[in-house]
Design a protein around this motif. Sequence first.
Motif, mmCIF file in Angstrom:
data_model
loop_
_atom_site.group_PDB
_atom_site.id
_atom_site.type_symbol
_atom_site.label_atom_id
_atom_site.label_comp_id
_atom_site.label_asym_id
_atom_site.label_seq_id
_atom_site.Cartn_x
_atom_site.Cartn_y
_atom_site.Cartn_z
ATOM 1 N N LEU A 116 -2.703 -12.592 -13.751
ATOM 2 C CA LEU A 116 -3.544 -11.856 -12.813
ATOM 3 C C LEU A 116 -2.717 -11.372 -11.629
ATOM 4 N N PHE A 117 -1.814 -12.234 -11.175
ATOM 5 C CA PHE A 117 -0.960 -11.848 -10.065
ATOM 6 C C PHE A 117 -0.118 -10.634 -10.444
ATOM 7 N N ALA B 41 -0.932 -8.408 -12.547
ATOM 8 C CA ALA B 41 -1.822 -7.238 -12.584
ATOM 9 C C ALA B 41 -1.961 -6.635 -11.189
ATOM 10 N N THR B 42 -2.128 -7.506 -10.190
ATOM 11 C CA THR B 42 -2.205 -7.011 -8.806
ATOM 12 C C THR B 42 -0.943 -6.270 -8.423
ATOM 13 N N MET C 231 -0.752 -2.871 -9.726
ATOM 14 C CA MET C 231 -1.535 -1.889 -8.982
ATOM 15 C C MET C 231 -0.843 -1.515 -7.676
ATOM 16 N N LEU C 232 -0.248 -2.494 -7.026
ATOM 17 C CA LEU C 232 0.483 -2.217 -5.789
ATOM 18 C C LEU C 232 1.584 -1.199 -6.050
ATOM 19 N N GLY D 239 0.355 2.337 -6.936
ATOM 20 C CA GLY D 239 0.005 3.126 -5.760
ATOM 21 C C GLY D 239 1.245 3.727 -5.119
ATOM 22 N N LEU D 240 2.259 2.893 -4.923
ATOM 23 C CA LEU D 240 3.469 3.384 -4.266
ATOM 24 C C LEU D 240 4.186 4.412 -5.126
ATOM 25 N N ILE E 204 2.565 7.708 -4.724
ATOM 26 C CA ILE E 204 3.024 8.394 -3.513
ATOM 27 C C ILE E 204 4.368 9.067 -3.785
ATOM 28 N N THR F 299 10.352 6.798 0.891
ATOM 29 C CA THR F 299 9.830 6.284 -0.378
ATOM 30 C C THR F 299 10.896 5.480 -1.108
ATOM 31 N N ILE G 131 11.131 2.007 0.479
ATOM 32 C CA ILE G 131 9.915 1.208 0.270
ATOM 33 C C ILE G 131 9.840 0.727 -1.177
ATOM 34 N N LEU H 295 -6.829 -11.749 -2.514
ATOM 35 C CA LEU H 295 -6.087 -11.873 -3.762
ATOM 36 C C LEU H 295 -6.128 -13.316 -4.265
ATOM 37 N N ILE I 28 -7.927 -14.501 -7.824
ATOM 38 C CA ILE I 28 -7.225 -15.203 -8.898
ATOM 39 C C ILE I 28 -7.962 -16.494 -9.228
ATOM 40 N N LEU J 21 -9.061 -7.588 -7.269
ATOM 41 C CA LEU J 21 -7.690 -7.820 -7.725
ATOM 42 C C LEU J 21 -6.961 -6.501 -7.939
ATOM 43 N N LEU J 22 -7.689 -5.509 -8.440
ATOM 44 C CA LEU J 22 -7.021 -4.255 -8.775
ATOM 45 C C LEU J 22 -7.136 -3.201 -7.675
ATOM 46 N N PRO K 160 -4.738 -4.180 -3.689
ATOM 47 C CA PRO K 160 -3.299 -3.930 -3.495
ATOM 48 C C PRO K 160 -2.980 -2.475 -3.193
ATOM 49 N N VAL K 161 -3.819 -1.565 -3.693
ATOM 50 C CA VAL K 161 -3.567 -0.155 -3.400
ATOM 51 C C VAL K 161 -3.760 0.093 -1.900
ATOM 52 N N MET L 100 2.359 1.367 4.502
ATOM 53 C CA MET L 100 3.023 2.637 4.806
ATOM 54 C C MET L 100 2.490 3.236 6.102
ATOM 55 N N PHE M 211 4.983 9.324 6.304
ATOM 56 C CA PHE M 211 4.376 9.508 4.987
ATOM 57 C C PHE M 211 3.082 10.290 5.067
ATOM 58 N N LEU N 282 -2.826 12.304 1.121
ATOM 59 C CA LEU N 282 -2.392 11.153 0.330
ATOM 60 C C LEU N 282 -3.094 9.893 0.814
ATOM 61 N N LEU O 210 -5.471 7.428 -1.463
ATOM 62 C CA LEU O 210 -5.228 5.997 -1.623
ATOM 63 C C LEU O 210 -6.363 5.190 -1.031
#
Lengths: 216, 588
Positions: A45-46, A48-49, A52-53, A56-57, A60, A153, A156, B198, B202, B236-237, B240-241, B248, B259, B270, B274
Motif C-alpha cells: 500500500l505504501f 501504491a501511495t 501516485m506521488l 503527479g510529479l 508536472i 523539475t 525535485i 497515509l 494503510i 491513499l491514492l 500524495p498528489v 512544489m 512551477f 497545473l 493537481l
Amino acid sequence: MAASPAIQIAPKLLAPAESQVDFGARPPGTRSEPPVANARLALLLFMATETMLFAGLMGIFVVFRVGSRAWPPVGQPYLPIAVTWINTAILMASGWTMWRAAAANRRSAGAHIGTDLSATFALGSLFLAVQGFEWVRLIHHGLTLSSSVYGGTFYILIGLHALHVIGAVGWLAVVMRGVSRGRYAPASSQAVGLCGMYWGYVCALWLVLFWLAYLM
Amino acid sequence: MSETAAVGAHAHGAHAEHHELGFIRTYVFSTDHKMIGRQFLFMGLFMMILGGLLALLVRWQLAWPESEVPFTQWIPEPHMYAGHMDAAAYNSFFTMHATIMIFFVVMPILVGAFGNFLIPLMIGTRDMAFPLLNMLSFWIALFSGFIMLAGFCIPGETHAASGWTAYSPLAAVPAFTGVNAGQNLWCISLIVLGISSLMGSINYITTIINMRAPGMGFFRLPLTIWALFIVAILLLLALPVLTGALAMLLFDRMAGTSFFQPAGGGEPLLWQHLFWFFGHPEVYILILPAMGIASDILSVFSRKPIFGYRAMAFSMIGIAFLSWIVWGHHMFQSGMNPALGTTFMISTMVIAVPSAIKTFNWLGTLWGGNIIFSVPMLNALAFVSMFVIGGLSGIYMASTPVDIFIHDTYFIVAHIHYVVFGGSVFGIFAAVYFWFPKMFGRMMNETLGKIHFWPTFLAFNGTFFPMHILGIGGHMRRIYNPLQYDFLKPMQPINVFITVSALCLGVAQIPFVINFFWSLFAGKKATINPWNANTLEWDAPSPPPHGNFGEIPTVYRGPYEYSSPLVPEDFLPQSRKLAPEVSARASH
Ligand code: HEM
Ligand SMILES: [Cu+2]
C-alpha cells in the motif's frame, strides 16, 4: 419494539444459510492465515501511495517538457547521459545482488546472505555518491532548483528519488545488522524480503525516471 | 470472565500489561483504537466550534458590512480592527473556515474517529493491524492542527488567505494576499496531515483485508465499513498528489522556483489540475463515510434489511472510481479545451447514476418499515434528504453551459454546504448519537437531542437554501462587501436573513454540547445493545474493554437481518448461531 406484521419479506431476500461462506471470509472455526501478511500488505500500500506521488510529479514534468519550445532551455546545460548510464548500471547491479540475497533467504531461512547484502549496500551508496558528484557539476554549470522549470523539475524528481535510495540504504543497514546478529533466523524471510521488495521498487522507479528525465 | 473468554483475551499480544497501564498510556499515548477514535472525536468537535465561529464572523460581515462585530474587540490586529474586519481579514477567515471544516472537522471525525472506533469492532477483531502506527497517526494529525492554528498567531499578519483551494499565483506570491508565513504554515500543516492520513489508510485497509472475524466475508461487512474501506483507498491514492503539489507550492514560495507562476515560466493551471485531482475525490472522502453510516442507521431504525445491499456496496465503488476522472468540472471556466470540458461534464453526470441507486435504496429501506424516529434516525433522514438537494444542485453545476453562469457565485456555496453540512455533518451527528452508548457507555438524552435536531435542521435550510437564490442573482462568492455592487443591493435582505439563520444555527448547537458533556458523566448507563442492532460492535460491552471481545465472535450472516421470519425477535445478530433446522429452512 413490537415486531411489525406490516412487511412480509420475500423468502429469497432472506439471510443466506449459515453454511454458505461469504466471499473472502475465513470459514468459521478456522485460524487460517491471510494470503498476504500484514507487513507485506502495508508495504504494498505504501508503494501504491509513492507511485501516485511520483505520478503527479512526473505529470508536472511531462507538461513542462512537452510545452516548452527548447529543452533544455537556452543557457541551461544538458544532463550527463554517459555517466548516468553507468550509474544506472550500478543501481541495476545492486538490484541484482539484492534479488540474489532475497532469493537465498526465501530458499532457506538463515542462509548466508551477508556478502550479497553488503554488495547491495555498497552499490547503492556508490549510486548516491555518483549522483551527488553529478549534481555538484550541474550546479557549477548553472542548473539549480530556481534557474528554470527545467532545473526545478529535475532536482525535485531526481532528488526525491535520491531520498528514497537513502531511505532504502538506511533500511538495508538495519536489516544487515539484524542478519549479522542472527536476529531473524530461523524466520528471516520477512525482514529481508520486505527490504528487498522496496529496493526493487526504488530500482524500477529509477528506470522510469532515467528514461523520462535524461533520455526522452 | 469465563474460562474461554480469558484464554481468548490472552491470545491478544499486548494484553498482559493491560491492567498496569497508567493514566498516560490509557488516555494520552494510547494504542487502543477506541481511545484513538475518541481522541479524534474530541479534536474534531473542538475544531468544529472554531470553524463555526469563523463562519459566523464571515456571515456577519456579509449581512452588515463594515459594522462592528459583537464580542470581537479582543481579537488583535490585523485579524480585526477594534471589532471591524477588512478585506484581507475576511479572506483569511473564509479560507480558514473551509480549511478547518474540511481537514480538521469532517475528516478527523468521520474518518479518524469513527473509522478508528468502528473498524475493529465491526469486523470483529481486537485492534488495528498496526496499533503503534495508529497512535502516531493521531499525534501527527494533532501536531498538524497545531501548525495550522499557529498561523493565527503570527505578528502583523493574518492567516492563509487564498481560499482552501490555494489557487496559484494567488497562493504562490506572498505579495498578492499580503500573507507570507501564514500561507507557508498552511502548506506545511496539510503536508503533515497527509502523512497522518497515509498511516491511517494503510492501517484501515490492512485491518479490513486481513483481520476480519471468521465468517466475516466482504459481503457481510456493514456498509459503514465498506465506505471506510473505499475512503481509505481514495485517501491513499489521492492525498500524495496533493502532497507533491503542496511541496512544489512551498518551493515556489520559499526556494525561488516558479512551477505555478507564469512570470518564471510556470503554469498556474497545473496547480488547479493537481489540486482537483485530489480535491474531487476529497469531497467523496467527506461524504462516503456518512453514506455508510446513514445506511446502517436507516436499517436499524426501520427494522428492515437494507434494500439492495450489494448494489449499495457496488455503487460506492462506482462513485469512488468515477470521482477520479471528473476533476475537470471545477475548471470549466479556466479556458480548457471545450471537448475536454464536455468529457468532464458527461463523466460527472454519470456519477448521478450510482448516487441515485443509493438514494432509491435508502427509500426502499424505509418503505414499509417500522420506522422509529429516534435522534440518530432523524439525523440520518436529514442526511438523505439534504444530500438529495445537494446532489441535484450538483447536476446544474456539472453542466458546462449552466456553470458558466453560476460559476463562483453563492450557488456554489449553497451546493457545498448542502453536501458537507447537510451531508457530512448530519452524518456526524447521526453517528455520534448512535454510537455514543458504545463509545462512552452512556446514552445521550433523546429530548435534548430533538431540541438540537429540529432547530438545526430548520436553521440549516434557512441558512443555505437562500444562497441558491443569491447565486442565481449573480452574487459572487468570496467578496467582502456586497454593498459595493449596485446590482447586489436589492438582494441584501436575503443576506441578512441568511446571517440571522446562521446565528440561530450556531445557537442551536448549544443543546448538543450540553447533551454531549452531560451524558458523558451523568447519562443513563447503556446496555450492551440498546438499539437492538445486528452488527458485531453491539456484541462487545459498552464501552468495550481493551481487546474488545472476550472471545472473537464468529459471523453467520449479513449485518441487516431485521424482522427476519427465522426468529421471533425483530433482529438477528451477525454472530448468533441458529439451530441447524432453522438455518436449513433459510436456505430454501
Ligand atoms: C454554521 C455553519 C456554516 C456557515 C454559516 C458557513 C458559512 C460559510 C460562508 C459564509 C462561506 C464563505 C463563502 C464565500 O465568501 O465564498 C463558507 C465557505 C465554505 N464553507 Fe462554510 N459554513 C458553515 C459550515 C460549513 C461546514 C460544516 C463545512 C464543511 C465541512 C463548510 C465548508 C465550506 C467550504 C469548503 C467553503 C468554501 C470556502 C471557499 O470559497 O474557499 N462550511 N461557509
Ligand atoms: Cu468535483
